[in-house]
Design an enzyme around this catalytic site. Structure first.
Site, PDB file in Angstrom:
ATOM      1  N   ILE A  86       7.084 -24.782   7.284  1.00  0.00           N
ATOM      2  CA  ILE A  86       6.604 -25.979   7.959  1.00  0.00           C
ATOM      3  C   ILE A  86       7.278 -25.987   9.331  1.00  0.00           C
ATOM      4  O   ILE A  86       8.337 -25.385   9.511  1.00  0.00           O
ATOM      5  CB  ILE A  86       6.885 -27.290   7.183  1.00  0.00           C
ATOM      6  CG1 ILE A  86       8.377 -27.469   6.913  1.00  0.00           C
ATOM      7  CG2 ILE A  86       6.083 -27.335   5.890  1.00  0.00           C
ATOM      8  CD1 ILE A  86       8.740 -28.814   6.316  1.00  0.00           C
ATOM      9  N   PHE A  88       8.447 -28.323  12.814  1.00  0.00           N
ATOM     10  CA  PHE A  88       8.718 -29.607  13.432  1.00  0.00           C
ATOM     11  C   PHE A  88       8.851 -29.423  14.937  1.00  0.00           C
ATOM     12  O   PHE A  88       9.496 -28.478  15.402  1.00  0.00           O
ATOM     13  CB  PHE A  88      10.020 -30.223  12.899  1.00  0.00           C
ATOM     14  CG  PHE A  88       9.951 -30.608  11.462  1.00  0.00           C
ATOM     15  CD1 PHE A  88       9.391 -31.815  11.077  1.00  0.00           C
ATOM     16  CD2 PHE A  88      10.443 -29.768  10.481  1.00  0.00           C
ATOM     17  CE1 PHE A  88       9.325 -32.182   9.750  1.00  0.00           C
ATOM     18  CE2 PHE A  88      10.374 -30.129   9.144  1.00  0.00           C
ATOM     19  CZ  PHE A  88       9.814 -31.332   8.782  1.00  0.00           C
ATOM     20  N   ILE A 132      11.849 -23.363   7.598  1.00  0.00           N
ATOM     21  CA  ILE A 132      11.506 -24.479   8.464  1.00  0.00           C
ATOM     22  C   ILE A 132      11.627 -23.986   9.901  1.00  0.00           C
ATOM     23  O   ILE A 132      12.626 -23.358  10.262  1.00  0.00           O
ATOM     24  CB  ILE A 132      12.450 -25.671   8.200  1.00  0.00           C
ATOM     25  CG1 ILE A 132      12.240 -26.168   6.780  1.00  0.00           C
ATOM     26  CG2 ILE A 132      12.234 -26.765   9.237  1.00  0.00           C
ATOM     27  CD1 ILE A 132      13.367 -26.962   6.220  1.00  0.00           C
ATOM     28  N   GLU A 133      10.602 -24.269  10.679  1.00  0.00           N
ATOM     29  CA  GLU A 133      10.602 -23.924  12.102  1.00  0.00           C
ATOM     30  C   GLU A 133      10.816 -25.206  12.893  1.00  0.00           C
ATOM     31  O   GLU A 133      10.258 -26.247  12.568  1.00  0.00           O
ATOM     32  CB  GLU A 133       9.264 -23.301  12.493  1.00  0.00           C
ATOM     33  CG  GLU A 133       9.103 -23.069  13.984  1.00  0.00           C
ATOM     34  CD  GLU A 133       7.699 -22.622  14.366  1.00  0.00           C
ATOM     35  OE1 GLU A 133       7.481 -22.382  15.563  1.00  0.00           O
ATOM     36  OE2 GLU A 133       6.819 -22.526  13.482  1.00  0.00           O
ATOM     37  N   ILE A 134      11.626 -25.113  13.931  1.00  0.00           N
ATOM     38  CA  ILE A 134      11.807 -26.207  14.870  1.00  0.00           C
ATOM     39  C   ILE A 134      11.489 -25.614  16.237  1.00  0.00           C
ATOM     40  O   ILE A 134      12.058 -24.587  16.614  1.00  0.00           O
ATOM     41  CB  ILE A 134      13.238 -26.774  14.813  1.00  0.00           C
ATOM     42  CG1 ILE A 134      13.546 -27.245  13.389  1.00  0.00           C
ATOM     43  CG2 ILE A 134      13.412 -27.900  15.828  1.00  0.00           C
ATOM     44  CD1 ILE A 134      14.993 -27.544  13.125  1.00  0.00           C
TER      45      ILE A 134
END
Length: 157
Positions: A86, A88, A132-134
């Site tokens: 996912i 953000f 998780i990607e930011i």
């Protein structure tokens, strides 16, 4: 902005409501999603007969579910930006990277360039290895490959 599909038969969806994640340890996952990603716990229906927690922030929910057999869950250790994840959006990748270093959270930094536009991506894992990607992905414009109708979302107060 909401993009409406012109394809006949597409489902009349409104938005992403939540994602659901199985956890080896509900306690460790709660700690991560609250203290690293900034989600807060919300009321969960009491009629559920299994251990879990609901979290909310950034307009989406995350439902954490305690795995019945945590030892059978795959153990993922390598951060691979091409894995399921996912993502953000953040205001400052530099600030997020600094905070990840302060919290000793391992990450991988990637930079993508498209026609002179740069996107920085930070990839981390939650306690169960879910990636998780930011990023600052809003730098790349959303350009539909087929004609669409753009609708403005109206918020009633």
């Amino acid at each position: 902005m909401i993009l409406e599909s012109k394809k006949n038969g597409a489902l009349p969806l409104v938005s992403l409501n939540h994602i659901s994640r199985l956890c080896r340890s509900l306690e460790k996952s709660l700690n991560f999603y609250q203290n690293v990603l900034g989600f807060y716990q919300i009321k969960r229906p009491q009629s559920f007969n299994f251990n879990g927690a609901w979290l909310f922030n950034y307009g989406i929910g995350i439902h954490l579910l305690q795995a019945e057999d945590p030892d059978s869950m795959p153990k993922i250790t390598e951060i691979n930006p091409k894995d399921n994840h996912i993502s953000f959006q953040c205001d400052s990748v530099i600030s997020v990277e600094k905070k990840l270093k302060e919290m000793s959270v391992p990450y991988v930094h990637r930079r993508v360039e498209e026609e002179g536009i740069f996107v920085d991506q930070l990839f981390i894992h939650d306690p169960d290895g879910f990636m998780i990607e930011i990023c600052n992905c809003e730098n790349i414009p959303v350009i539909p490959l087929e004609p669409i109708r753009v609708c403005k979302r109206v918020t009633l107060i």
